[in-house]
Every structure is written in C-alpha cells, then in structure tokens.
Enzyme design. Structure first.
Site, mmCIF file in Angstrom:
data_model
loop_
_atom_site.group_PDB
_atom_site.id
_atom_site.type_symbol
_atom_site.label_atom_id
_atom_site.label_comp_id
_atom_site.label_asym_id
_atom_site.label_seq_id
_atom_site.Cartn_x
_atom_site.Cartn_y
_atom_site.Cartn_z
ATOM 1 N N ASP A 141 1.621 -0.838 -7.071
ATOM 2 C CA ASP A 141 2.838 -1.246 -6.328
ATOM 3 C C ASP A 141 3.436 -0.237 -5.460
ATOM 4 O O ASP A 141 3.915 0.863 -6.033
ATOM 5 C CB ASP A 141 3.848 -1.920 -7.142
ATOM 6 C CG ASP A 141 4.872 -2.520 -6.077
ATOM 7 O OD1 ASP A 141 4.674 -3.076 -5.198
ATOM 8 O OD2 ASP A 141 6.154 -2.303 -6.590
ATOM 9 N N THR B 214 2.831 -0.813 0.340
ATOM 10 C CA THR B 214 2.134 0.326 0.457
ATOM 11 C C THR B 214 1.486 0.484 1.673
ATOM 12 O O THR B 214 1.368 1.563 2.577
ATOM 13 C CB THR B 214 0.530 0.032 -0.453
ATOM 14 O OG1 THR B 214 1.063 -0.253 -1.881
ATOM 15 C CG2 THR B 214 -0.322 1.249 -0.472
ATOM 16 N N ASP C 24 6.852 -9.869 -6.966
ATOM 17 C CA ASP C 24 6.119 -9.541 -5.655
ATOM 18 C C ASP C 24 5.756 -11.100 -4.833
ATOM 19 O O ASP C 24 6.073 -11.349 -3.801
ATOM 20 C CB ASP C 24 4.866 -8.720 -5.451
ATOM 21 C CG ASP C 24 5.231 -7.182 -5.278
ATOM 22 O OD1 ASP C 24 6.551 -6.754 -5.402
ATOM 23 O OD2 ASP C 24 4.458 -6.297 -4.942
#
Length: 530
Positions: free
Chosen positions: A63, A97, A398
C-alpha cells in the site's frame, strides 16, 4: 584596437540564474527518488515492501501510503510526496501508489521542459489546465451506477483488493466491505463516515474466518472469576465510567488502624458501599455493564464482582476511553459517570450478549440492538499472525474507501491503465488547437500519463513498449476501455473483464499530483531557519 566596454546590466542582481535551477534540479531528483522507490509496487503483480520500524516491528505491505508513511524521508520536497499520498488516502482511499508515480512522471516532464528554457510558472499553469481537461475526459468515459447495483460495487471492491497480499480472498472480503458501507451509508448523504465501521483484529484462524457482525464486537473478556453469567438474553446494557471499588485516600494520606474493631468497621463500610452501588445498578433493571478502564484505582474489585454475579449481571471491564463514543452510538446508551444518575433511560438494549470462543481467542458479540439512531457495523479480521492481520486490515480499509468513493461520486471507470491512455490520446489530439509554449507543456503532460500502463506492464513482466503501442492503436480505433489485463497477459477491454474502479480515484490522483508538481516547481530556493 580599443577594448569594447560592455554596459553594466541594470538587473545585475538577477544575473545569477544558476541557484534557482540547481535548487529545482535537486528538488526534482529527491521527489523522483521517492516515486521510483514505490513504483515497483503498483498494480496486481506489484512487489511488496518489508519495513522495519524503529521499535523493531516488521510491516509487509504494498500500500503506497503505508510504505511512504514509514519511510525515513529527510528532504523537504520528498516529504511533500509523502503528504501527497496521505491526501489521496483521505480523499479516495485507493490509488495512493498511482498518485505518487504520476507526480514523479510529471516532474520528469517538467524537467525536460525546464531544460528547453520554459519558465516554471508557465509549465505549472499549463499542467493544471491539462489536469482539469483530463478530469473532464475521465468523467465523460465513466459509467454511472446506482448504489442498488450490488454486483458493480463488489467488482470495484474486488479490483481494489486484487493488488494486495490478500488478493486470493477478495471474493470473501469484497462483499463484506460492500455490505458494511451500505449498512452505515445514508441514501441522501454523499459521504460515509468510516468510523462507523469498526475493524477488530484477532490473531487465530485464517483470513477465511473474517466475518461481518451486524452489531458490536468487543475484544475484552467477560469477568468470570466470581462465577458471573457469560450469556445474557434481552440484555439491558449500561456503559459505566465510575469505579466499582472502594474509594482510596489521596497519595499522601495514611490511615492508621490500631484496633481490630476499627478494621472490621472499615471492611463493613466497604461492603455496604459496594452493595449499595450494585443494588442501584440492579434497580435500574441493568443486566450487562461495560466498565471503562481506570488508571487511579481498580475499575472493579473482587467483592463487587461477587455481588454482581449474585445479582446475575454480566461484567466487562477495561473498555478503552476512545471506544466509549463508538459504543454509546452503536448501543444507543449514554455513558454514566456517577452511580446517582444510573437510571433506565440511560441504558441500551439488545437481544443477546454472549462470549464466543473461536480459534483460541474469545470475543463478545452484542446482537439484535434496539433503538439504534446511528447504525454501525463491526468486521472481525482473522489471520495466522500479526503481519497478515495488519495487511488484511489495510486491504479492507482500502476496499471500504473504494465503496465510499462510489457513494460520493456514483460512477465507475475501466482500470488497467485504460483511462490514462485515453486521456493521453485525446490531449495529444487537442494540442493542435493550442499555440506556443502551452502546446509543448500539454504534449509532455500527455506522454507523462503513459507511465501508469507502462509501469503496470513492467511489473507484470510484459513488454511495456509493445503493450502501450497496442493500447494506443486500440484507443485510436475507438476501443475506449482497452487496458492491460494481467490475467490475460495482454491488452483487452478491462471494463468487460471487471477491472474497474471509482472515477474519483483517477480524477483526484491527477488533480492532486498536478497541484503538488505546481508547488514543487514554484520553489526556487530553500532557506533554513535558525
């Protein structure tokens, strides 16, 4: 021949252009180093990073925000990238990311433009315009959905989970995330407070044992030392913030007892004091009490537990202070700070409170809660060890954020680099209507976005040049949703392959990345304060 005397320039003080250029170069190098460090963990075939924290804990994650948060970053501009990924985590929850990789690519593009002698302000403003246009293109190619279409929501959650370590469990965790958000979401409101979804981690079992509980789950144990009940039906729950133990004198005070009759009297008083409190609790028809953790004295002593077990009251102690708010809104009860204000009106009610044992650890489940004004939900995460548990928690978070994005902006877009290629193609077409320097900036911006499909292909071990060329060709032929499918190891229509994500993840990534790049380009000197 007489020497030509050069007229001294009027702006001699601004002649030294070297320093701002050097500062900018150093800033770009520092920021790109951060982007390159996490670039390898993008996408479903991305690598994981092992992080060792200063207190010796080991974290394994891919992550983006988790990795950057724990990185020992010293350069102030590199820290801006850490904050950028944090901002994306707050806004969208996913794509942490991607946002850093895009920002790194935009900085490389800006570096090339600076080398051509274009002014940084012009570059940053053109990038902002291009970002705005990119968001419009993405919204155009997105598919609107309704929150009733549960399959679409589950597919979006599964795509988010596919790049995590727990990818093989996405068919279980995806529906859990969707159900949890829909339970606490308000139909009218365009946001979800994820604090209403409580993630409880328990070591033991496997990830397959993870479950959603419609009610409240407590990790504390029931106090059984005095033989009290461990299961109560038709529970009336009191949330207690006072201590069920005899009052202590102040630190400096001493009580000197020189006679056993006085000793008896003290013990008798203690018994009476505790018995009175227990009777008041029983009088209010309360049969489950949750006691807040106390620092100064015992939250509940053995004698009080004995009385409470005789009155058939289930006792749970050591409720943390930060859990009080969640419990009071979940159970519909008000915290009671003083025994005098203990009455029926402040209690919550539930069908069943019981302690369950599974996989070597115990949890307390409170189900069938009545008169709930604020629905909340608990998810019990299971895992073989702490690292797997932590990563499962981050992955579920997430997935919850992805569903929250869809509540905010109810539209889905194809994944796998398809939107970036489409935006890049449309921007390159529109470049011809622009003039001058702006044309160059837009072109560089469009090429920079191709970093996402390129990186996805690289991380999956495919040929990036071949794939990106094929994608451009397909998009030219009108296949707007052609992207990289790692399952097929090639280009395909990712929307039909169910590789989808909320449009908010993409738009917020491009907007935040271009704003950060603008901030970095505008810095021409670094000063250190005393």
């Amino acid at each position: 021949m007489s020497a030509v005397v050069k007229p001294s320039p009027s702006n001699a003080t601004f002649q030294n252009k070297e320093k701002p250029q050097e500062v900018r170069r150093a800033n770009v190098v520092a920021a790109k180093a951060v982007a390159d460090a996490i670039r390898t963990s993008l996408g479903p075939k991305g690598m994981d990073k092992m992080i060792k924290t200063k207190d010796g804990k080991v974290i394994i994650s891919n992550d983006g925000h988790t990795i950057l948060k724990h990185m020992a970053v010293l350069h102030p501009v590199a820290k801006m990238f850490v904050d950028l990924s944090g901002a994306q985590d707050v806004e969208a929850g996913d794509g942490t990311t991607s946002v850093v990789v895009i920002a790194g690519a935009l900085l490389s593009a800006a570096e090339r433009l600076l080398a051509k002698g274009i002014h940084p302000t012009i570059i940053s403003e053109s990038f902002q315009k291009a970002a705005k246009r990119s968001c419009e293109i993405m919204l155009d190619m997105s598919h609107e959905i309704s929150l009733d279409d549960k399959d679409a929501l589950i597919r979006a959650a599964t795509t988010s989970l596919s790049s995590k370590i727990v990818a093989q469990h996405s068919s279980l965790l995806g529906p859990i995330a969707v159900d949890a958000v829909l339970k606490v979401a308000n139909e009218e409101a365009h946001n979800v407070d994820l604090n209403d979804v409580r993630l409880v981690k328990k070591v033991g079992g496997t990830i397959d044992d993870t479950e959603m509980v419609d009610g409240v789950v407590l990790t504390q144990n029931v106090m059984k030392s005095a033989g009290g009940p461990t299961r109560v039906e038709k529970a009336r729950i009191g949330l207690v913030q006072f201590c069920l133990s005899p009052p202590k004198p102040d630190m400096e005070n001493n009580i000197v007892v020189n006679d056993y009759r006085q000793m008896d009297k003290i013990l008798k008083e203690e018994r009476m004091y505790l018995l009175n409190i227990c009777k008041k609790i029983k009088k209010a028809k309360c049969n489950v009490i949750l006691i807040q953790k106390s620092i100064l004295r015992d939250a509940v002593n053995e004698l009080a537990l004995h009385f409470l077990s005789k009155l058939h009251i289930l006792v749970v102690k050591d409720i943390e202070r930060d859990e009080i708010g969640f419990l009071s809104k979940s159970l519909g009860c008000k915290p009671i700070a003083d025994v005098e204000s203990f009455n029926e009106g402040r209690l919550g009610s539930a069908d069943l409170v019981e302690e369950e044992e599974s996989d070597g650890s115990r949890i307390i489940k409170i189900s069938g809660i009545k008169k709930v004004t604020h629905p909340t939900v608990s998810i019990v995460c299971r895992g073989a060890n702490q690292q797997v548990l932590d990563e499962t928690e981050r992955s579920i978070h997430d997935a919850l954020c992805v569903i929250r994005c869809l509540v905010k902006e109810r539209a889905l877009i194809a994944g796998g680099g398809a939107p970036e290629i489409e935006v890049s193609r449309q921007l390159l077409k529109e470049v011809h209507s622009l003039s001058g320097v702006e044309q160059l900036c837009f072109t560089e911006f469009a090429f920079a976005l191709e970093v996402i499909p390129t990186t996805l292909a690289e991380n999956a071990g495919l040929n990036p040049i071949e794939l990106v060329t094929e994608l451009r060709n397909r998009h030219e032929n009108g296949e707007k949703e052609a992207g990289i499918s790692v399952r097929r190891s090639g280009a395909t229509s990712t929307y039909n392959e169910h590789v989808i994500q909320p449009v908010l993840v993409n738009t917020s990534a491009i907007t935040l990345a271009s704003e950060t790049v603008k901030s970095i380009l505008r810095i021409d000197d670094i000063q250190f304060s005393r």
